[in-house]
Design a protein around this motif. Structure first.
Motif, short mmCIF file in Angstrom:
data_model
loop_
_atom_site.label_atom_id
_atom_site.label_comp_id
_atom_site.label_asym_id
_atom_site.label_seq_id
_atom_site.Cartn_x
_atom_site.Cartn_y
_atom_site.Cartn_z
N SER A 142 -12.74 -8.88 1.69
CA SER A 142 -12.04 -7.70 1.20
C SER A 142 -11.73 -6.79 2.38
N VAL A 143 -10.58 -6.09 2.30
CA VAL A 143 -10.08 -5.31 3.42
C VAL A 143 -9.56 -3.97 2.93
N LEU A 144 -9.87 -2.91 3.68
CA LEU A 144 -9.27 -1.59 3.48
C LEU A 144 -8.34 -1.31 4.64
N VAL A 145 -7.07 -0.99 4.34
CA VAL A 145 -6.09 -0.64 5.35
C VAL A 145 -5.67 0.81 5.13
N HIS A 146 -6.02 1.68 6.06
CA HIS A 146 -5.56 3.05 5.97
C HIS A 146 -4.07 3.12 6.30
N SER A 147 -3.38 4.08 5.71
CA SER A 147 -1.93 4.24 5.92
C SER A 147 -1.22 2.91 5.69
N GLY A 148 -1.48 2.31 4.53
CA GLY A 148 -0.96 0.98 4.25
C GLY A 148 0.55 0.89 4.16
N ALA A 149 1.22 2.02 4.01
CA ALA A 149 2.69 2.02 3.94
C ALA A 149 3.33 2.29 5.29
N GLY A 150 2.53 2.50 6.33
CA GLY A 150 3.07 2.84 7.64
C GLY A 150 3.55 1.63 8.42
N ARG A 167 -9.16 -9.44 -1.58
CA ARG A 167 -8.91 -8.13 -2.17
C ARG A 167 -8.50 -7.17 -1.07
N ILE A 168 -7.33 -6.55 -1.26
CA ILE A 168 -6.80 -5.62 -0.26
C ILE A 168 -6.64 -4.25 -0.91
N ILE A 169 -7.28 -3.27 -0.31
CA ILE A 169 -7.19 -1.88 -0.73
C ILE A 169 -6.46 -1.13 0.37
N ALA A 170 -5.59 -0.21 -0.01
CA ALA A 170 -4.86 0.57 0.98
C ALA A 170 -4.83 2.03 0.58
N THR A 171 -4.88 2.90 1.58
CA THR A 171 -4.74 4.32 1.31
C THR A 171 -3.32 4.76 1.67
N ALA A 172 -2.84 5.73 0.93
CA ALA A 172 -1.51 6.30 1.15
C ALA A 172 -1.39 7.51 0.24
N SER A 173 -0.30 8.25 0.40
CA SER A 173 -0.01 9.32 -0.55
C SER A 173 0.57 8.69 -1.82
N PRO A 174 0.37 9.33 -2.97
CA PRO A 174 0.75 8.70 -4.25
C PRO A 174 2.20 8.26 -4.35
N GLU A 175 3.12 8.95 -3.70
CA GLU A 175 4.53 8.56 -3.80
C GLU A 175 4.81 7.22 -3.13
N LYS A 176 3.85 6.69 -2.37
CA LYS A 176 4.03 5.41 -1.71
C LYS A 176 3.32 4.26 -2.43
N PHE A 177 2.68 4.57 -3.55
CA PHE A 177 1.93 3.53 -4.26
C PHE A 177 2.84 2.39 -4.72
N GLY A 178 4.06 2.70 -5.14
CA GLY A 178 4.99 1.65 -5.57
C GLY A 178 5.30 0.68 -4.45
N PHE A 179 5.48 1.20 -3.24
CA PHE A 179 5.73 0.37 -2.07
C PHE A 179 4.53 -0.53 -1.79
N LEU A 180 3.33 0.03 -1.91
CA LEU A 180 2.13 -0.77 -1.69
C LEU A 180 2.02 -1.89 -2.72
N ASP A 181 2.42 -1.61 -3.93
CA ASP A 181 2.39 -2.63 -4.98
C ASP A 181 3.34 -3.77 -4.63
N GLU A 182 4.51 -3.45 -4.08
CA GLU A 182 5.47 -4.47 -3.66
C GLU A 182 4.90 -5.34 -2.55
N LEU A 183 4.03 -4.76 -1.72
CA LEU A 183 3.42 -5.52 -0.62
C LEU A 183 2.27 -6.40 -1.09
N GLY A 184 1.86 -6.23 -2.34
CA GLY A 184 0.78 -7.05 -2.87
C GLY A 184 -0.60 -6.43 -2.76
N VAL A 185 -0.66 -5.10 -2.51
CA VAL A 185 -1.95 -4.42 -2.44
C VAL A 185 -2.60 -4.43 -3.82
N ASP A 186 -3.90 -4.71 -3.88
CA ASP A 186 -4.62 -4.79 -5.15
C ASP A 186 -5.01 -3.43 -5.69
#
Length: 328
Positions: A142-150, A167-186
């Motif tokens: 499992s991996v945590l990536v900070h600034s996952g949309a950067g 399992r991939i977890i990423a931090t970002a501001s909420p308006e970028k959550f859709g982009f993270l979902d497209e990248l396959g973030v769990d």
């Protein structure tokens, strides 16, 4: 020639477009007409004076363009070749002409998008080095990536999955959550929340195997606390400050001991110091993109006159993926 300059250290307001003399390349350098300059957080550091870069300076450590002059020690390159480069710690690329050491230049394959080529230099190299030789992510982890949309983050997320992360977890501001979902973030988590590290642990059965932290001061203690026992925490950037003062932050070393967490820094340049290592790592990134296994998001292309706005977007955390400045 026109160039993006800073005559003093400071915020984006110190940037100006100046007419300066073109560089005179050495025998081992290529004179390149720059088409694109990449923007990285290291440019923010240079501009703010956090890396000790003297002023006045021309901004930019990476770019792409066409060779207009070769030297006596630049075998393998010809006038007209399109090249891409990253010059660690040496700003000078955000100008109409740049002198590039041939040893740090990579030929851009015919038909390969030069915007993508630039995006895969500093940010691509960093993401690839973090996931593979530095963190050594293994299948099932499992991996945590900070600034996952950067710029680094959105590539690291995908490379972690290619390495077998379950399992991939990423931090970002909420308006970028859709982009993270497209990248396959769990699981996407707002890093502005006070309990983000507790939420990471809850989403990963007590903690992740690996944390990739490019933020620094404000996140490092929480990143360590987000690791499971014998986890690995890699600090590779200082978005929240820390460069000028040496250490990223002062933290309770007991955090490491309680979970036997391994902490290191990820200096990507050490993994591309010689030309063979550079061409090998960049070649792997180019191949992954051509095979459709790695997506590159170009978050914005700015004119030279808009470079200050690009700096504000990156520094303010409003951008996604790679930001570029177009010069031709």
């Amino acid at each position: 020639m026109r160039a993006l300059m800073a005559r003093t250290h400071g915020g984006p307001e110190v940037l100006e477009i100046a007419d300066v003399a073109p560089p005179e390349p050495a025998e081992d350098q290529l004179l390149v007409r720059v088409e694109l300059a990449g923007l990285n957080f290291s440019d923010i550091d240079h501009r703010r004076g956090e890396r000790g870069t003297p002023v006045p300076m021309i901004l930019g450590t990476e770019g792409s363009g066409r060779v207009v002059q070769t030297g006596g020690l630049t075998e393998g390159f010809a006038v007209g070749d399109r090249v891409v480069w990253w010059l660690p710690g040496t700003p000078s690329s955000c100008a109409e002409l740049a002198a590039i050491p041939a040893a740090r230049a990579i030929l851009v394959p015919d038909g390969f998008d030069p915007k993508v080529a630039v995006a895969l230099m500093l940010q691509g190299i960093t993401a690839h080095a973090l996931v593979f030789p530095i963190a050594g992510i293994e299948p099932g982890e499992s991996v945590l990536v900070h600034s996952g949309a950067g710029g680094v983050g959105h590539l690291a997320v995908q490379l972690a999955r290619l390495a077998g992360a379950e399992r991939i977890i990423a931090t970002a501001s909420p308006e970028k959550f859709g982009f993270l979902d497209e990248l396959g973030v769990d699981c996407a988590i707002d890093y502005h929340s006070n309990d983000w590290d507790a939420r990471v642990r809850a989403a990963s059965d007590g903690g992740v195997d690996v944390v990739l932290d490019g933020i620094g001061n404000s996140t490092l203690p929480g990143s360590i606390a987000s690791c499971r026992r014998r986890g690995r925490c890699i600090l590779y950037g200082y978005k929240s400050g820390g460069h000028a003062g040496g250490l990223a932050t002062a933290f309770d070393t007991g955090l490491l001991g309680r979970g036997t967490v391994f902490l290191t820094t990820g200096v990507s340049f050490l993994y591309v110091r010689d030309r063979a290592a550079l061409t090998d790592r960049v070649g792997k990134l180019f191949d992954l993109y051509r095979e459709g296994r790695l997506k590159v998001n170009i978050g914005g292309v700015y004119g030279l006159d808009e470079a200050a706005a690009a700096h504000r977007a990156l520094e303010g955390g409003t951008s996604r993926g790679k930001l570029l400045v177009e010069l031709a």
